[in-house]
Design an enzyme around this catalytic site. Structure first.
Site, mmCIF file in Angstrom:
data_model
loop_
_atom_site.group_PDB
_atom_site.id
_atom_site.type_symbol
_atom_site.label_atom_id
_atom_site.label_comp_id
_atom_site.label_asym_id
_atom_site.label_seq_id
_atom_site.Cartn_x
_atom_site.Cartn_y
_atom_site.Cartn_z
ATOM 1 N N SER A 125 -2.125 3.659 -33.176
ATOM 2 C CA SER A 125 -1.874 2.542 -32.259
ATOM 3 C C SER A 125 -0.421 2.507 -31.832
ATOM 4 O O SER A 125 0.475 2.917 -32.585
ATOM 5 C CB SER A 125 -2.230 1.242 -32.986
ATOM 6 O OG SER A 125 -1.723 0.139 -32.292
ATOM 7 N N TYR A 150 -2.062 -4.660 -40.830
ATOM 8 C CA TYR A 150 -2.879 -3.753 -40.014
ATOM 9 C C TYR A 150 -2.007 -2.620 -39.469
ATOM 10 O O TYR A 150 -2.327 -1.441 -39.604
ATOM 11 C CB TYR A 150 -3.552 -4.520 -38.858
ATOM 12 C CG TYR A 150 -4.033 -3.603 -37.763
ATOM 13 C CD1 TYR A 150 -5.147 -2.794 -37.952
ATOM 14 C CD2 TYR A 150 -3.344 -3.503 -36.549
ATOM 15 C CE1 TYR A 150 -5.571 -1.923 -36.955
ATOM 16 C CE2 TYR A 150 -3.756 -2.641 -35.555
ATOM 17 C CZ TYR A 150 -4.868 -1.853 -35.763
ATOM 18 O OH TYR A 150 -5.270 -0.975 -34.792
ATOM 19 N N LYS A 154 -1.751 1.770 -40.130
ATOM 20 C CA LYS A 154 -1.753 2.854 -39.127
ATOM 21 C C LYS A 154 -0.539 3.744 -39.340
ATOM 22 O O LYS A 154 -0.632 4.980 -39.341
ATOM 23 C CB LYS A 154 -1.725 2.277 -37.711
ATOM 24 C CG LYS A 154 -2.993 1.565 -37.305
ATOM 25 C CD LYS A 154 -4.172 2.516 -37.204
ATOM 26 C CE LYS A 154 -5.489 1.800 -37.019
ATOM 27 N NZ LYS A 154 -6.657 2.629 -37.257
HETATM 28 P P1 NAD Z 1 -14.253 -1.860 -34.018
HETATM 29 O O1 NAD Z 1 -14.064 -2.856 -35.098
HETATM 30 O O2 NAD Z 1 -15.092 -2.239 -32.861
HETATM 31 O O3 NAD Z 1 -14.811 -0.489 -34.628
HETATM 32 C C1 NAD Z 1 -14.497 -0.060 -35.927
HETATM 33 C C2 NAD Z 1 -15.799 0.279 -36.631
HETATM 34 O O4 NAD Z 1 -15.509 0.736 -37.960
HETATM 35 C C3 NAD Z 1 -16.743 -0.918 -36.760
HETATM 36 O O5 NAD Z 1 -18.009 -0.556 -36.245
HETATM 37 C C4 NAD Z 1 -16.817 -1.174 -38.266
HETATM 38 O O6 NAD Z 1 -18.064 -1.674 -38.664
HETATM 39 C C5 NAD Z 1 -16.500 0.184 -38.840
HETATM 40 N N1 NAD Z 1 -15.905 0.179 -40.198
HETATM 41 C C6 NAD Z 1 -14.841 -0.529 -40.649
HETATM 42 N N2 NAD Z 1 -14.588 -0.214 -41.931
HETATM 43 C C7 NAD Z 1 -15.508 0.714 -42.308
HETATM 44 C C8 NAD Z 1 -15.758 1.435 -43.505
HETATM 45 N N3 NAD Z 1 -15.023 1.230 -44.600
HETATM 46 N N4 NAD Z 1 -16.778 2.311 -43.526
HETATM 47 C C9 NAD Z 1 -17.541 2.517 -42.431
HETATM 48 N N5 NAD Z 1 -17.355 1.874 -41.266
HETATM 49 C C10 NAD Z 1 -16.336 0.986 -41.199
HETATM 50 O O7 NAD Z 1 -12.789 -1.407 -33.524
HETATM 51 P P2 NAD Z 1 -12.375 -0.565 -32.253
HETATM 52 O O8 NAD Z 1 -11.678 -1.466 -31.316
HETATM 53 O O9 NAD Z 1 -13.512 0.249 -31.775
HETATM 54 O O10 NAD Z 1 -11.258 0.358 -32.895
HETATM 55 C C11 NAD Z 1 -11.549 1.643 -33.408
HETATM 56 C C12 NAD Z 1 -10.304 2.201 -34.090
HETATM 57 O O11 NAD Z 1 -9.230 2.223 -33.168
HETATM 58 C C13 NAD Z 1 -9.823 1.349 -35.270
HETATM 59 O O12 NAD Z 1 -9.336 2.210 -36.272
HETATM 60 C C14 NAD Z 1 -8.705 0.539 -34.672
HETATM 61 O O13 NAD Z 1 -7.767 0.142 -35.650
HETATM 62 C C15 NAD Z 1 -8.107 1.522 -33.701
HETATM 63 N N6 NAD Z 1 -7.382 0.892 -32.596
HETATM 64 C C16 NAD Z 1 -8.000 -0.050 -31.845
HETATM 65 C C17 NAD Z 1 -7.324 -0.682 -30.817
HETATM 66 C C18 NAD Z 1 -7.993 -1.766 -29.990
HETATM 67 O O14 NAD Z 1 -7.315 -2.463 -29.264
HETATM 68 N N7 NAD Z 1 -9.301 -1.923 -30.023
HETATM 69 C C19 NAD Z 1 -5.993 -0.329 -30.542
HETATM 70 C C20 NAD Z 1 -5.381 0.658 -31.319
HETATM 71 C C21 NAD Z 1 -6.097 1.273 -32.347
HETATM 72 C C1 UD1 Z 2 -2.605 -6.374 -30.216
HETATM 73 C C2 UD1 Z 2 -2.090 -6.152 -31.604
HETATM 74 C C3 UD1 Z 2 -1.783 -4.675 -31.820
HETATM 75 C C4 UD1 Z 2 -3.008 -3.832 -31.488
HETATM 76 C C5 UD1 Z 2 -3.424 -4.152 -30.052
HETATM 77 C C6 UD1 Z 2 -4.655 -3.391 -29.661
HETATM 78 C C7 UD1 Z 2 -0.959 -8.281 -32.112
HETATM 79 C C8 UD1 Z 2 0.347 -8.947 -32.436
HETATM 80 N N1 UD1 Z 2 -0.908 -6.959 -31.828
HETATM 81 O O1 UD1 Z 2 -1.587 -6.007 -29.305
HETATM 82 O O2 UD1 Z 2 -1.415 -4.454 -33.163
HETATM 83 O O3 UD1 Z 2 -2.718 -2.461 -31.618
HETATM 84 O O4 UD1 Z 2 -3.714 -5.563 -29.956
HETATM 85 O O5 UD1 Z 2 -5.087 -3.740 -28.401
HETATM 86 O O6 UD1 Z 2 -2.003 -8.904 -32.153
HETATM 87 N N2 UD1 Z 2 -1.999 -13.013 -24.938
HETATM 88 C C9 UD1 Z 2 -2.027 -14.291 -24.429
HETATM 89 N N3 UD1 Z 2 -3.079 -15.102 -24.761
HETATM 90 C C10 UD1 Z 2 -4.095 -14.689 -25.572
HETATM 91 C C11 UD1 Z 2 -4.062 -13.377 -26.070
HETATM 92 C C12 UD1 Z 2 -2.994 -12.564 -25.747
HETATM 93 O O7 UD1 Z 2 -1.130 -14.703 -23.698
HETATM 94 O O8 UD1 Z 2 -5.019 -15.493 -25.845
HETATM 95 C C13 UD1 Z 2 -0.884 -12.125 -24.553
HETATM 96 C C14 UD1 Z 2 -0.069 -11.598 -25.713
HETATM 97 O O9 UD1 Z 2 0.988 -12.487 -26.024
HETATM 98 C C15 UD1 Z 2 0.421 -10.248 -25.159
HETATM 99 C C16 UD1 Z 2 -0.726 -9.805 -24.249
HETATM 100 O O10 UD1 Z 2 -1.464 -10.985 -23.940
HETATM 101 O O11 UD1 Z 2 1.569 -10.432 -24.373
HETATM 102 C C17 UD1 Z 2 -1.668 -8.806 -24.910
HETATM 103 O O12 UD1 Z 2 -2.102 -9.341 -26.158
HETATM 104 P P1 UD1 Z 2 -3.245 -8.632 -27.031
HETATM 105 O O13 UD1 Z 2 -4.427 -8.353 -26.176
HETATM 106 O O14 UD1 Z 2 -3.458 -9.471 -28.247
HETATM 107 O O15 UD1 Z 2 -2.610 -7.237 -27.408
HETATM 108 P P2 UD1 Z 2 -1.192 -6.907 -28.129
HETATM 109 O O16 UD1 Z 2 -0.570 -8.109 -28.649
HETATM 110 O O17 UD1 Z 2 -0.431 -6.041 -27.205
#
Ligand code: NAD
Ligand code: UD1
Length: 337
Positions: A125, A150, A154
């Site tokens: 991330s 969290y 990572k």
């Molecule tokens: P998500 O929660 O939708 O998907 C993660 C999946 O992992 C879920 O289906 C959950 O049930 C499964 N899981 C969790 N722990 C487990 C375990 N111990 N064994 C088996 N399954 C398990 O999340 P996502 O948004 O699809 O994110 C996927 C990956 O990307 C995550 O590692 C997340 O941290 C990373 N990531 C997500 C974002 C974001 O904004 N969504 C941003 C940066 C990184």
């Molecule tokens: C968040 C996580 C980051 C993660 C990322 C994945 C935090 C502090 N960080 O990032 O670790 O990797 O999601 O997508 O949560 N905002 C509002 N109102 C809301 C929600 C968000 O104004 O109800 C604003 C936030 O202040 C920010 C922007 O929208 O400026 C994006 O927020 P968000 O979607 O939560 O993502 P990040 O904070 O960038």
């Protein structure tokens, strides 16, 4: 290739399965369904046009289960999505977050090694950059201080894998640092399905649009940005999904360790996203300026050139498509799956 997809029933995993199959790969999903619904996999199969996606409900911390899976199947690589991801919850439950994300990855890597599968793509991330030292962020930008457990998992897991690859160069390891994935598959059949009150911006906006929440709180309008609200690099989840297919090329080339920023390179403020959503979808989004959210930074967007040059991958969709597809998913599935 045949790919083990951990966490494949989740938001990014489900979208990635479609791109994998489109590119001619096959997959087996391992997920404990802690934060997902098997209906997502049924719909993925329907979109791809296959009877089903091979799926085993298991926790990646369960060594015996993983051993059985690796004994019964041959994998060319693993795409490792499984993990807990809610920032606020990780502050309240640090032990659960460290335990799940760290231990799960340790067991997975160990079982992979045991079975001679040493190719992995890891979901990292932009959070590893902390408050970034350089904008736009390149991969050379030093890692920063993460403000929550969290983010720490990572950052630490990146280091664990880097050390592993150094000790055993047979490992091919791709760390993908995702920026802010939003949107949904254009079919409107799969999308993001958060539990409870959404923490992230786009799911909150779509829940206001569908009438589940009264108004959006905008966290701060006094940041040093053009309109005072936070700026982020939002990326369409389908683009993010296709980055994993491109990353398999780095694995095929046996590149060793490779790190890529996966974003569009464009920063949008909170109000720009809100206004794009209103314009594209012709719905109203009432909002209210609130105090800053603890731990937030002002600006975060990347320079994605390295992925463009080395993987031939580039984001195709803009903010309009992200807003259109996020709304298409939400309005067709007001209560998720
Ligand atoms: P998500 O929660 O939708 O998907 C993660 C999946 O992992 C879920 O289906 C959950 O049930 C499964 N899981 C969790 N722990 C487990 C375990 N111990 N064994 C088996 N399954 C398990 O999340 P996502 O948004 O699809 O994110 C996927 C990956 O990307 C995550 O590692 C997340 O941290 C990373 N990531 C997500 C974002 C974001 O904004 N969504 C941003 C940066 C990184
Ligand atoms: C968040 C996580 C980051 C993660 C990322 C994945 C935090 C502090 N960080 O990032 O670790 O990797 O999601 O997508 O949560 N905002 C509002 N109102 C809301 C929600 C968000 O104004 O109800 C604003 C936030 O202040 C920010 C922007 O929208 O400026 C994006 O927020 P968000 O979607 O939560 O993502 P990040 O904070 O960038």
């Amino acid at each position: 290739m045949n790919i083990l997809v951990t966490g494949g029933a989740g938001f990014i995993g489900s979208h990635t399965l479609i791109e994998l199959y489109k590119a001619g790969h096959t997959a087996l999903v391992v997920d404990n369904l802690y934060n997902s619904n098997p209906e997502a996999l049924r719909r993925v199969a329907e979109i791809i046009g296959v009877p089903e996606i091979p799926f085993i409900k298991a926790d990646i911390r369960d060594r015996e289960a993983l051993e059985d899976i690796f004994s019964a199947h041959r994998f060319d690589a693993c795409i490792h999505f499984a993990g807990l991801k809610a920032v606020g919850e990780s502050v309240a439950k640090p032990l659960e977050y460290y335990e799940n994300n760290m231990n799960g990855t340790f067991v997975l890597l160990d079982v992979m090694r045991h079975h001679g599968c040493k190719n992995i793509i890891f979901s990292s991330s932009a959070t590893v950059y902390g408050d970034p030292a350089i904008i736009p962020i390149t991969e050379e930008c030093p890692k920063g201080q993460c403000t929550n457990p969290y983010g720490q998992t990572k950052s630490m897991l990146e280091q664990v894998m880097i050390d592993l690859q150094k000790a055993d160069p047979e490992w091919n390891l791709v760390l993908l640092r995702y920026f802010n994935p939003i949107g949904a598959h254009p079919s409107g059949r799969i999308g993001e399905n958060p539990n409870g009150i959404p923490n992230n911006l786009m799911p909150y906006i779509t829940q206001v649009a569908v009438g589940k929440r009264e108004r959006l709180g905008v966290f701060g309008n006094d940041y040093p940005t053009p309109d005072g609200t936070g700026v982020r690099d939002y990326i369409h989840v389908v683009d993010l999904a296709s980055a994993h297919v491109a990353a398999l090329k780095a694995i095929e080339r046996k590149q060793g360790l490779a790190i890529y920023n996966i974003g569009t390179g464009h920063g949008y403020s909170v109000l720009e996203v809100v206004n794009a959503f209103i314009r594209v979808n012709k719905v109203d989004i009432p909002y209210q300026i609130m105090p800053r959210r603890a731990g937030d930074i002002a600006i975060c967007y990347c320079n994605p050139e390295k992925a463009v040059k080395e993987l031939g991958w580039k984001a195709q969709f803009g903010i309009d498509e992200m807003c259109r597809d996020a709304w298409n998913w939400q309005k067709n599935n007001p209560n998720g799956y």
